[in-house]
Every structure is written in structure tokens, then in C-alpha cells.
Design an enzyme around this catalytic site. Structure first.
Site, PDB file in Angstrom:
ATOM      1  N   CYS A  92      18.990 -40.114 -31.010  1.00 41.98           N
ATOM      2  CA  CYS A  92      19.736 -40.809 -29.966  1.00 41.98           C
ATOM      3  C   CYS A  92      20.610 -41.860 -30.645  1.00 41.98           C
ATOM      4  O   CYS A  92      20.141 -42.572 -31.533  1.00 41.98           O
ATOM      5  CB  CYS A  92      18.754 -41.468 -29.002  1.00 41.98           C
ATOM      6  SG  CYS A  92      19.553 -42.389 -27.679  1.00 41.98           S
ATOM      7  N   LEU A  93      21.877 -41.948 -30.230  1.00 39.29           N
ATOM      8  CA  LEU A  93      22.786 -42.898 -30.882  1.00 39.29           C
ATOM      9  C   LEU A  93      22.349 -44.346 -30.673  1.00 39.29           C
ATOM     10  O   LEU A  93      22.774 -45.219 -31.431  1.00 39.29           O
ATOM     11  CB  LEU A  93      24.216 -42.697 -30.371  1.00 39.29           C
ATOM     12  CG  LEU A  93      24.853 -41.339 -30.721  1.00 39.29           C
ATOM     13  CD1 LEU A  93      26.252 -41.237 -30.121  1.00 39.29           C
ATOM     14  CD2 LEU A  93      24.902 -41.126 -32.232  1.00 39.29           C
TER      15      LEU A  93
ATOM     16  N   HIS B  72      18.323 -35.011 -21.832  1.00 39.51           N
ATOM     17  CA  HIS B  72      18.278 -36.295 -22.553  1.00 39.51           C
ATOM     18  C   HIS B  72      19.266 -37.294 -21.927  1.00 39.51           C
ATOM     19  O   HIS B  72      18.915 -38.441 -21.652  1.00 39.51           O
ATOM     20  CB  HIS B  72      18.598 -36.041 -24.037  1.00 39.51           C
ATOM     21  CG  HIS B  72      18.639 -37.271 -24.894  1.00 39.51           C
ATOM     22  ND1 HIS B  72      17.727 -37.511 -25.907  1.00 39.51           N
ATOM     23  CD2 HIS B  72      19.495 -38.328 -24.905  1.00 39.51           C
ATOM     24  CE1 HIS B  72      18.021 -38.680 -26.475  1.00 39.51           C
ATOM     25  NE2 HIS B  72      19.089 -39.188 -25.900  1.00 39.51           N
ATOM     26  N   GLU B  73      20.504 -36.830 -21.681  1.00 38.15           N
ATOM     27  CA  GLU B  73      21.515 -37.739 -21.117  1.00 38.15           C
ATOM     28  C   GLU B  73      21.196 -38.087 -19.668  1.00 38.15           C
ATOM     29  O   GLU B  73      21.410 -39.220 -19.238  1.00 38.15           O
ATOM     30  CB  GLU B  73      22.922 -37.126 -21.224  1.00 38.15           C
ATOM     31  CG  GLU B  73      23.395 -36.796 -22.635  1.00 38.15           C
ATOM     32  CD  GLU B  73      23.166 -37.900 -23.646  1.00 38.15           C
ATOM     33  OE1 GLU B  73      23.185 -39.086 -23.275  1.00 38.15           O
ATOM     34  OE2 GLU B  73      22.943 -37.575 -24.821  1.00 38.15           O
TER      35      GLU B  73
ATOM     36  N   GLN C   7      24.883 -46.261 -22.687  1.00 41.96           N
ATOM     37  CA  GLN C   7      24.953 -46.501 -24.131  1.00 41.96           C
ATOM     38  C   GLN C   7      26.221 -47.239 -24.549  1.00 41.96           C
ATOM     39  O   GLN C   7      26.317 -47.704 -25.675  1.00 41.96           O
ATOM     40  CB  GLN C   7      24.841 -45.168 -24.889  1.00 41.96           C
ATOM     41  CG  GLN C   7      23.469 -44.521 -24.705  1.00 41.96           C
ATOM     42  CD  GLN C   7      23.381 -43.225 -25.450  1.00 41.96           C
ATOM     43  OE1 GLN C   7      23.822 -42.196 -24.956  1.00 41.96           O
ATOM     44  NE2 GLN C   7      22.843 -43.262 -26.658  1.00 41.96           N
TER      45      GLN C   7
ATOM     46  N   GLY D 262      26.018 -36.022 -27.431  1.00 41.32           N
ATOM     47  CA  GLY D 262      25.951 -36.473 -26.044  1.00 41.32           C
ATOM     48  C   GLY D 262      25.953 -37.986 -25.989  1.00 41.32           C
ATOM     49  O   GLY D 262      25.544 -38.651 -26.942  1.00 41.32           O
TER      50      GLY D 262
ATOM     51  N   HIS E 120      18.913 -40.915 -19.608  1.00 37.95           N
ATOM     52  CA  HIS E 120      19.623 -42.194 -19.820  1.00 37.95           C
ATOM     53  C   HIS E 120      20.168 -42.740 -18.501  1.00 37.95           C
ATOM     54  O   HIS E 120      20.122 -43.940 -18.252  1.00 37.95           O
ATOM     55  CB  HIS E 120      20.818 -42.006 -20.767  1.00 37.95           C
ATOM     56  CG  HIS E 120      20.495 -42.129 -22.220  1.00 37.95           C
ATOM     57  ND1 HIS E 120      19.989 -43.274 -22.782  1.00 37.95           N
ATOM     58  CD2 HIS E 120      20.635 -41.244 -23.240  1.00 37.95           C
ATOM     59  CE1 HIS E 120      19.835 -43.094 -24.083  1.00 37.95           C
ATOM     60  NE2 HIS E 120      20.217 -41.874 -24.399  1.00 37.95           N
TER      61      HIS E 120
HETATM   62 ZN    ZN Z   1      20.243 -40.888 -26.181  1.00 33.15          ZN
END
Ligand code: ZN
Length: 189
Positions: free
Chosen positions: A107-108, A149-150, A50, A45, A153
């Protein structure tokens, strides 16, 4: 095009995403680039924040994860998760529900950092797809976790905000170091 993924300490990660008012060619390109960036980073995701764009746009693809199942209901009927993947969501609204479930998350924007996060097991989701067509579904398992999660963000909320105090305390040296590296790199620009 694969875009740079911004890391913890970058101010855009704390910005609430603006609503997308029209599916312009720029938005279509952003969605495409976000998919390419997510696949290149082997993520499941990615949120627009991000890639340094504070917009209500996320992409998800859970098909490659075989050991953490997802469930999907489309129009009130069980459907294979593949039916919805790859998933782009624009201006999403979500309603998490059901018993809390704890599972590992990464998380990236926080490379190599993982922690258990507790979230409601299921999520009702509405939004627009990459073409601006309304989408509506109910999901569980990994897909539900990824959507929540997204969605966080898109509001400027990060998974460290949902960690136990104990985990956050344990990860503090790494978090502080990551934040310092990000800020030093930004200051050099
Ligand atoms: Zn993340």
C-alpha cells in the site's frame, strides 16, 4: 499534479469517504491528479483518502503488472483488462464472492511493507467513471484484489486490518515507527 501520499498514522486514512454528488471540475482534477500521483509512485491503485481527501473516489491501473493476471467480464462476456484501464471509480459498490484467495499486498501509505492478505477471488463492481457514466463489471485476479483494497480505503479500512495477527505482530515495530513519524510530521505543521 502529483500530490503527497499520506502515510499510516494520518487521520484521513481512517475517515469514511463522502459520496460524490456531482462531477465538478474539482472532482475531474482530483481524478487526474490521483492518476498522476499513482503513476509517479508506481502503484496500481490509489484511494482519495491517500491524498487526504475523504471521498468515494479511487483510481486503478493494473496494465503494467505482467506476472499477476487479472480477469474481466463486461456485460457478461470476457473482455481484455485493458478495455477498462485506466479505471476511475466514483461512489463504487462492490460484491466480493468466490473462494478465498491469498496473495501479497502492499500500500502506498505503508512504504516497503508487504503482507499476504486473503480476500474473495472475484468481485462484482458498479459505480461511476470519471465522467459520471455508470460502469459495471465483474473481475478476478489482481484487479479484484486491487478493487477490494481500494474500496476498503474508501470506508477507512486498511490492509493491516485484514492481516493475520501473526503478520501484524511481526510488522508491529515498523508500523509503530511509521505511525510515530507521520504524527510527528503532522504536529510540526
Ligand atoms: Zn492502499
Amino acid at each position: 499534479m502529483v500530490l503527497p501520499v499520506v502515510k499510516y498514522g494520518h487521520p484521513t486514512l481512517r475517515a469514511r469517504g463522502q459520496r460524490v454528488e456531482a462531477i465538478t471540475p474539482e472532482i475531474e482534477r482530483l481524478v487526474q491528479d490521483m492518476f498522476e500521483t499513482m503513476y509517479a509512485a508506481k502503484g496500481i491503485g490509489l484511494a482519495a483518502q491517500q491524498v487526504d481527501r475523504a471521498l468515494q473516489v479511487m483510481v486503478i491501473d493494473v496494465r503494467d503488472v505482467k506476472d499477476r493476471p487479472s480477469t474481466l467480464e463486461l456485460h457478461g462476456e470476457a473482455a481484455p483488462v485493458e478495455a477498462l484501464m485506466p479505471l476511475a471509480l466514483i461512489n463504487p459498490e462492490i460484491k466480493p464472492f468466490g473462494p478465498p484467495e491469498t496473495g501479497p499486498e502492499g500500500c502506498l501509505s505503508f512504504p516497503e511493507l508487504f503482507a499476504d492478505i486473503t480476500r474473495p477471488a472475484q468481485t462484482d463492481v458498479t459505480g461511476l467513471d470519471a465522467k459520471g457514466k455508470p460502469v459495471k463489471f465483474r473481475c478476478g485476479g489482481l484487479l479484484s484484489r486491487a478493487v477490494q483494497h481500494e474500496y476498503d480505503h474508501l470506508q477507512g479500512i486498511l490492509f493491516i486490518d485484514r492481516m493475520s495477527l501473526k503478520d501484524k505482530e511481526e510488522l508491529k515495530p515498523e508500523l509503530d515507527a511509521l505511525q510515530a513519524r507521520t504524527r510527528a510530521a503532522l504536529a510540526r505543521k
